[in-house]
Enzyme design. Structure first.
Site, PDB file in Angstrom:
ATOM      1  CG  PHE A 138      26.956 115.665  87.533  1.00  0.00           C
ATOM      2  CD1 PHE A 138      26.852 114.381  87.007  1.00  0.00           C
ATOM      3  CD2 PHE A 138      26.278 116.694  86.907  1.00  0.00           C
ATOM      4  CE1 PHE A 138      26.088 114.131  85.885  1.00  0.00           C
ATOM      5  CE2 PHE A 138      25.509 116.457  85.788  1.00  0.00           C
ATOM      6  CZ  PHE A 138      25.413 115.170  85.265  1.00  0.00           C
ATOM      7  CG  ASP A 212      24.562 117.568  93.345  1.00  0.00           C
ATOM      8  OD1 ASP A 212      23.527 116.892  93.467  1.00  0.00           O
ATOM      9  OD2 ASP A 212      25.029 117.885  92.233  1.00  0.00           O
ATOM     10  CE1 TYR A 237      17.520 114.040  86.192  1.00  0.00           C
ATOM     11  CE2 TYR A 237      16.420 116.170  86.326  1.00  0.00           C
ATOM     12  CZ  TYR A 237      17.563 115.430  86.151  1.00  0.00           C
ATOM     13  OH  TYR A 237      18.764 116.058  85.950  1.00  0.00           O
ATOM     14  CE  LYS A 238      20.280 112.247  89.042  1.00  0.00           C
ATOM     15  NZ  LYS A 238      20.473 111.861  87.639  1.00  0.00           N
ATOM     16  NE  ARG A 383      25.276 106.117  86.202  1.00  0.00           N
ATOM     17  CZ  ARG A 383      24.746 107.317  86.425  1.00  0.00           C
ATOM     18  NH1 ARG A 383      25.219 108.070  87.399  1.00  0.00           N
ATOM     19  NH2 ARG A 383      23.750 107.763  85.688  1.00  0.00           N
TER      20      ARG A 383
END
Length: 409
Positions: A138, A212, A237-238, A383
């Site tokens: 990322f 991560d 928050y995912k 995605r």
């Protein structure tokens, strides 16, 4: 990236008809009713960017604002607020990380925690001059490591773009490596790394490893203690449904908690309320905290952590595999000109599926207007982020069907 196809398309294949029996047989389907929904959203396929809120979290936050904050005011700090980062961290560690108490804490953003832990790891390996990361990681991870390498006069060693396998790592892991940073699930392809094997390779080279977990926590079975992981960070928050910008978490194995992190704030000191001269870090995981904890921001994730504990992470993972396998089947059937950019093997795939097609960017506005909400990742990828506790098979069928219709595949 993989372009191979499954069996030839089925005759008279109807996506919604194929979804119905899957939803009927889903043992955790009833939990979908616990989430806040809006009638204008017909297929939410972006849970790997932002999870839906739980209705219990709406009640929790409202109650907090009116009763705890509004009623107790500053007295709340002495009535449990200050302990929340470690208390919620312990809950998260037990439920979703395979981490014993005292090793996980909530607070700061993923970016800040990544900086803290990598800097601490570099300083804990004096004489070692290299940091290793893969080019497909990322952007934040890559950018933070570029900054630390420049700041500390270190060399940044890159793993070539592609899946970070043990073979790829072994080729670029020299004896000078201080710390290695990898993602458990790739943010774009959804590739699920072999965390135990890669961790063991890092340790054989005498390096520390930081994982991560942003795209894996809460949706992939994880055993940080058992696997010997040194350090980990992740957002909430995912798949933890903490809300936009909710604070991240840091995991520091007990054996590494004597490291010194570089952002020496008041709360991480041994005696924060003495306000004295000179900084001495607190013992244990609190020594990796810095400033005042974001109490409101960490409330909602408590409900999702509790729900995952009730359902069980293995059941969540099983539903995740079923959803992504179904999504891949639909792509094969309905989008023959798209390229599957995620692993076809579900054992090497997280909870999102990426498909590539040069026509995807143009159809995104119309998808969103219709209430079909995946996300777009450049240069040409959509995605499909599938949250096992809130996503139905019918939503997947609706979403992929809409993409196929607009693409006129």
């Amino acid at each position: 990236m993989t372009t191979d196809r499954a069996a030839a398309p089925l005759d008279d294949f109807d996506p919604l008809d194929s979804a119905a029996p899957r939803d009927d047989a889903d043992p955790i389907a009833h939990h979908r009713d616990l989430f806040v929904r809006d009638a204008s959203v017909t297929a939410y396929l972006d849970g790997n960017s932002l999870g839906r809120p739980l209705m219990a979290s709406v009640d929790r936050v409202t109650s907090f604002l009116t009763e705890e904050w509004g009623g107790r005011l500053i007295r709340g700090w002495g009535e449990g607020w200050l302990e929340l980062p470690q208390r919620i961290g312990d809950d998260l560690g037990r439920v979703a990380l395979g981490a014993a108490a005292g090793q996980t804490v909530i607070g700061d953003s993923t970016t800040v925690l990544l900086y803290k832990l990598v800097r601490a790891a570099v300083d804990a390996r004096p004489g070692r001059t290299e940091i290793v990361i893969d080019r497909d990681n990322f952007p934040t991870d890559r950018y933070v490591l570029e900054g630390i390498a420049a700041e500390r006069g270190l060399t940044l060693r890159w793993i070539a773009a592609g899946e970070p396998t043990p073979e790829a790592l072994a080729a670029v892991l020299p004896p000078a490596t201080a710390v290695l940073v990898l993602s458990a699930v790739s943010y774009r392809s959804g590739f699920l790394a072999d965390v135990p094997a890669l961790t063991a390779l890092a340790h054989e080279a005498g390096a520390l490893i930081l994982w991560d977990l942003c795209h894996s926590v809460g949706v992939v079975s994880t055993e940080l203690d058992e696997w010997g992981v040194d350090l980990a960070v992740g957002c909430t928050y995912k798949y933890l449904n903490g809300g936009p910008g909710s604070p991240a978490f840091a995991y520091v194995a007990d054996r590494n908690q004597r490291m010194r992190q570089p952002i020496q704030g008041w709360l991480g000191s041994a005696t924060p309320f003495e306000m004295g001269q000179g900084y001495e870090p607190a013992e244990g995981i609190r020594g990796f905290t810095s400033g005042t904890p974001p109490i409101v921001g960490m409330l909602a994730m408590r409900d999702m952590i509790a729900l995952i504990e009730e359902v069980g992470i293995d059941a969540v993972r099983a539903k995740s595999v079923a959803l992504t396998e179904y999504a891949v089947q639909l792509v094969d059937e309905l989008l023959p000109s798209a390229v599957l950019a995620s692993p076809r093997d579900p054992r090497r795939r997280g909870s999102h599926v990426t498909i590539d097609h040069d026509g995807f960017e143009a159809i995104m506005p119309e998808l969103w207007r219709r209430g079909v909400i995946p996300d777009f990742r450049r240069p040409n990828g959509i995605r499909l982020g599938l949250s096992p506790l809130s996503t139905s098979f019918a939503e997947v069928a609706t979403g992929v069907s809409a993409i196929a219709e607009l693409l006129d595949d």
